[in-house]
Design a protein around this motif. Structure first.
Motif, PDB file in Angstrom:
ATOM      1  N   ARG A  90     123.572 -13.820  66.938  1.00 21.72           N
ATOM      2  CA  ARG A  90     122.242 -13.239  66.957  1.00 21.72           C
ATOM      3  C   ARG A  90     121.416 -13.653  65.752  1.00 21.72           C
ATOM      4  O   ARG A  90     121.220 -14.839  65.508  1.00 21.72           O
ATOM      5  CB  ARG A  90     122.363 -11.708  67.058  1.00 21.72           C
ATOM      6  N   ASP A  91     120.933 -12.729  64.930  1.00 15.34           N
ATOM      7  CA  ASP A  91     120.052 -13.034  63.807  1.00 15.34           C
ATOM      8  C   ASP A  91     120.742 -13.827  62.702  1.00 15.34           C
ATOM      9  O   ASP A  91     120.081 -14.414  61.855  1.00 15.34           O
ATOM     10  CB  ASP A  91     119.486 -11.743  63.190  1.00 15.34           C
ATOM     11  N   GLU A  92     122.068 -13.815  62.695  1.00 14.65           N
ATOM     12  CA  GLU A  92     122.803 -14.465  61.615  1.00 14.65           C
ATOM     13  C   GLU A  92     122.865 -15.981  61.776  1.00 14.65           C
ATOM     14  O   GLU A  92     123.247 -16.687  60.838  1.00 14.65           O
ATOM     15  CB  GLU A  92     124.231 -13.902  61.548  1.00 14.65           C
ATOM     16  N   LEU A  93     122.501 -16.499  62.938  1.00 16.49           N
ATOM     17  CA  LEU A  93     122.653 -17.924  63.202  1.00 16.49           C
ATOM     18  C   LEU A  93     121.512 -18.757  62.625  1.00 16.49           C
ATOM     19  O   LEU A  93     120.342 -18.410  62.795  1.00 16.49           O
ATOM     20  CB  LEU A  93     122.720 -18.168  64.717  1.00 16.49           C
ATOM     21  N   PRO A  94     121.830 -19.888  61.997  1.00 17.69           N
ATOM     22  CA  PRO A  94     120.784 -20.833  61.605  1.00 17.69           C
ATOM     23  C   PRO A  94     120.234 -21.525  62.847  1.00 17.69           C
ATOM     24  O   PRO A  94     120.869 -21.504  63.912  1.00 17.69           O
ATOM     25  CB  PRO A  94     121.505 -21.812  60.685  1.00 17.69           C
ATOM     26  N   ILE A  95     119.078 -22.128  62.741  1.00 14.83           N
ATOM     27  CA  ILE A  95     118.395 -22.688  63.897  1.00 14.83           C
ATOM     28  C   ILE A  95     119.215 -23.752  64.613  1.00 14.83           C
ATOM     29  O   ILE A  95     119.260 -23.787  65.846  1.00 14.83           O
ATOM     30  CB  ILE A  95     117.012 -23.229  63.479  1.00 14.83           C
ATOM     31  N   ASP A  96     119.882 -24.641  63.873  1.00 11.00           N
ATOM     32  CA  ASP A  96     120.617 -25.709  64.545  1.00 11.00           C
ATOM     33  C   ASP A  96     121.773 -25.160  65.374  1.00 11.00           C
ATOM     34  O   ASP A  96     122.056 -25.657  66.474  1.00 11.00           O
ATOM     35  CB  ASP A  96     121.117 -26.741  63.524  1.00 11.00           C
ATOM     36  N   VAL A  97     122.429 -24.121  64.883  1.00  6.88           N
ATOM     37  CA  VAL A  97     123.525 -23.508  65.633  1.00  6.88           C
ATOM     38  C   VAL A  97     122.981 -22.748  66.836  1.00  6.88           C
ATOM     39  O   VAL A  97     123.544 -22.794  67.938  1.00  6.88           O
ATOM     40  CB  VAL A  97     124.351 -22.569  64.727  1.00  6.88           C
ATOM     41  N   LYS A  98     121.877 -22.053  66.639  1.00  5.73           N
ATOM     42  CA  LYS A  98     121.255 -21.309  67.734  1.00  5.73           C
ATOM     43  C   LYS A  98     120.867 -22.269  68.861  1.00  5.73           C
ATOM     44  O   LYS A  98     121.133 -22.007  70.044  1.00  5.73           O
ATOM     45  CB  LYS A  98     120.020 -20.569  67.220  1.00  5.73           C
ATOM     46  N   ALA A  99     120.248 -23.403  68.487  1.00  8.99           N
ATOM     47  CA  ALA A  99     119.840 -24.397  69.481  1.00  8.99           C
ATOM     48  C   ALA A  99     121.052 -24.997  70.188  1.00  8.99           C
ATOM     49  O   ALA A  99     121.002 -25.300  71.387  1.00  8.99           O
ATOM     50  CB  ALA A  99     119.008 -25.490  68.816  1.00  8.99           C
ATOM     51  N   LYS A 100     122.148 -25.171  69.462  1.00  6.27           N
ATOM     52  CA  LYS A 100     123.371 -25.707  70.060  1.00  6.27           C
ATOM     53  C   LYS A 100     123.876 -24.784  71.167  1.00  6.27           C
ATOM     54  O   LYS A 100     124.238 -25.239  72.261  1.00  6.27           O
ATOM     55  CB  LYS A 100     124.450 -25.875  68.985  1.00  6.27           C
ATOM     56  N   TYR A 101     123.898 -23.476  70.900  1.00  4.81           N
ATOM     57  CA  TYR A 101     124.321 -22.516  71.920  1.00  4.81           C
ATOM     58  C   TYR A 101     123.348 -22.518  73.098  1.00  4.81           C
ATOM     59  O   TYR A 101     123.769 -22.452  74.264  1.00  4.81           O
ATOM     60  CB  TYR A 101     124.404 -21.117  71.330  1.00  4.81           C
ATOM     61  N   ASP A 102     122.043 -22.599  72.814  1.00  7.91           N
ATOM     62  CA  ASP A 102     121.043 -22.624  73.883  1.00  7.91           C
ATOM     63  C   ASP A 102     121.227 -23.851  74.770  1.00  7.91           C
ATOM     64  O   ASP A 102     121.089 -23.773  75.995  1.00  7.91           O
ATOM     65  CB  ASP A 102     119.637 -22.609  73.287  1.00  7.91           C
ATOM     66  N   GLY A 103     121.518 -25.006  74.136  1.00  6.80           N
ATOM     67  CA  GLY A 103     121.744 -26.222  74.896  1.00  6.80           C
ATOM     68  C   GLY A 103     123.012 -26.156  75.730  1.00  6.80           C
ATOM     69  O   GLY A 103     123.058 -26.644  76.871  1.00  6.80           O
ATOM     70  N   GLU A 104     124.037 -25.533  75.174  1.00  2.00           N
ATOM     71  CA  GLU A 104     125.295 -25.358  75.905  1.00  2.00           C
ATOM     72  C   GLU A 104     125.070 -24.504  77.139  1.00  2.00           C
ATOM     73  O   GLU A 104     125.598 -24.791  78.224  1.00  2.00           O
ATOM     74  CB  GLU A 104     126.336 -24.716  74.990  1.00  2.00           C
ATOM     75  N   TYR A 105     124.261 -23.457  76.983  1.00  2.84           N
ATOM     76  CA  TYR A 105     123.961 -22.587  78.127  1.00  2.84           C
ATOM     77  C   TYR A 105     123.178 -23.357  79.191  1.00  2.84           C
ATOM     78  O   TYR A 105     123.495 -23.273  80.390  1.00  2.84           O
ATOM     79  CB  TYR A 105     123.162 -21.368  77.672  1.00  2.84           C
ATOM     80  N   ALA A 106     122.156 -24.116  78.767  1.00  4.60           N
ATOM     81  CA  ALA A 106     121.336 -24.863  79.715  1.00  4.60           C
ATOM     82  C   ALA A 106     122.152 -25.891  80.492  1.00  4.60           C
ATOM     83  O   ALA A 106     121.891 -26.143  81.678  1.00  4.60           O
ATOM     84  CB  ALA A 106     120.193 -25.559  78.970  1.00  4.60           C
ATOM     85  N   ALA A 107     123.153 -26.467  79.838  1.00  2.00           N
ATOM     86  CA  ALA A 107     123.971 -27.504  80.465  1.00  2.00           C
ATOM     87  C   ALA A 107     125.034 -26.937  81.397  1.00  2.00           C
ATOM     88  O   ALA A 107     125.507 -27.641  82.297  1.00  2.00           O
ATOM     89  CB  ALA A 107     124.623 -28.362  79.383  1.00  2.00           C
ATOM     90  N   HIS A 108     125.416 -25.691  81.188  1.00  2.74           N
ATOM     91  CA  HIS A 108     126.514 -25.106  81.977  1.00  2.74           C
ATOM     92  C   HIS A 108     126.102 -23.756  82.560  1.00  2.74           C
ATOM     93  O   HIS A 108     126.879 -22.801  82.532  1.00  2.74           O
ATOM     94  CB  HIS A 108     127.760 -24.942  81.107  1.00  2.74           C
ATOM     95  N   LEU A 109     124.899 -23.681  83.089  1.00  2.00           N
ATOM     96  CA  LEU A 109     124.364 -22.430  83.608  1.00  2.00           C
ATOM     97  C   LEU A 109     125.028 -22.089  84.942  1.00  2.00           C
ATOM     98  O   LEU A 109     124.836 -22.782  85.937  1.00  2.00           O
ATOM     99  CB  LEU A 109     122.844 -22.559  83.776  1.00  2.00           C
ATOM    100  N   THR A 110     125.802 -21.023  84.948  1.00  2.00           N
ATOM    101  CA  THR A 110     126.486 -20.578  86.160  1.00  2.00           C
ATOM    102  C   THR A 110     126.411 -19.060  86.273  1.00  2.00           C
ATOM    103  O   THR A 110     126.105 -18.364  85.292  1.00  2.00           O
ATOM    104  CB  THR A 110     127.980 -20.987  86.157  1.00  2.00           C
ATOM    105  N   PHE A 111     126.714 -18.553  87.442  1.00  2.00           N
ATOM    106  CA  PHE A 111     126.739 -17.108  87.654  1.00  2.00           C
ATOM    107  C   PHE A 111     127.796 -16.462  86.769  1.00  2.00           C
ATOM    108  O   PHE A 111     127.577 -15.398  86.186  1.00  2.00           O
ATOM    109  CB  PHE A 111     127.023 -16.807  89.128  1.00  2.00           C
ATOM    110  N   GLY A 112     128.952 -17.110  86.647  1.00  2.00           N
ATOM    111  CA  GLY A 112     130.020 -16.571  85.814  1.00  2.00           C
ATOM    112  C   GLY A 112     129.621 -16.459  84.359  1.00  2.00           C
ATOM    113  O   GLY A 112     129.920 -15.452  83.704  1.00  2.00           O
ATOM    114  N   MET A 113     128.927 -17.483  83.850  1.00  2.00           N
ATOM    115  CA  MET A 113     128.476 -17.436  82.456  1.00  2.00           C
ATOM    116  C   MET A 113     127.451 -16.328  82.258  1.00  2.00           C
ATOM    117  O   MET A 113     127.488 -15.604  81.270  1.00  2.00           O
ATOM    118  CB  MET A 113     127.887 -18.773  82.027  1.00  2.00           C
TER     119      MET A 113
END
Length: 208
Positions: free
Chosen positions: A149-172
């Protein structure tokens, strides 16, 4: 199939149900805000949506009416002095985010997705461009929110966002949805007026 059709249908049905179920609690919160400090009940702020289009995100107002607009909390001098008594509770419990049910209902947001950046958070927007996270609807909660959440630096936050966009599923989406309750109830990853030890300069929590 899921991302294109089913996800939006679920967002619509769940947000519509939430509007009905939470109508009375939200009305009580609105009255509390009005009694606590002068000013509007809701706070609108320009955010970045799917395809980098802009929309006005809705929140319950948690700060005084004279708080500078469109300024992240960590950039305010003595930010705690701007937060109202009701606002302190609403921010800690994330109840200030409830009006975003409307943003989800009309299709500007999704229940799960990257948290929408402020229109002037150019570094975060650019970082998300590189991982195609701006190509999907932003969300009420997301993979980054359940991983710091708020503790993440921008590059790490963007990495998680990109991971979600690439593997967007109902299970996730289901996993993130239920993990989000743990973060809210335990108040994990919330840092007012700044960030945690991971990066003291990067936090996208907005004023009001």
């Amino acid at each position: 199939m899921y991302q294109r059709y089913i996800k939006r249908l679920l967002d619509f049905l769940l947000s519509l149900a939430a509007v009905i179920v939470l109508a009375i609690p939200m009305a009580i919160i609105a009255i509390w805000i009005k009694c606590d400090s002068p000013g509007p009940v809701f706070f609108k702020q320009r955010r970045v949506g799917q395809g980098k289009t802009h929309f006005n995100i809705l929140k319950f107002r948690t700060m005084r009416g004279d708080t500078p607009h469109d300024v992240p909390t960590h950039l305010l001098k003595n930010p705690d002095s701007y937060i109202t008594r009701s606002g302190a509770f609403l921010r800690k419990t994330s109840l200030d985010e409830l009006p975003q049910i409307y943003n989800i209902l009309v299709g500007q947001m999704s229940i799960i997705g990257p948290r929408p950046a402020l229109y002037n958070q150019y570094d975060l927007i650019e970082a998300r461009d590189k991982v195609h996270a701006n190509d999907i609807r932003p969300g009420l909660t997301g993979l980054a929110q359940v991983n710091g959440r708020d503790e993440l630096p921008i590059d790490v936050k963007a990495k998680y966002d990109g991971e979600y966009a690439a593997h967007l599923t109902f299970g996730m989406d289901c996993s993130i949805f239920f993990r989000s309750f743990t973060y809210v109830f335990q108040r994990r990853g919330v840092v007012e007026g700044g960030t945690g030890a991971m990066d003291a300069s990067q936090k996208d929590t907005s004023s009001k």
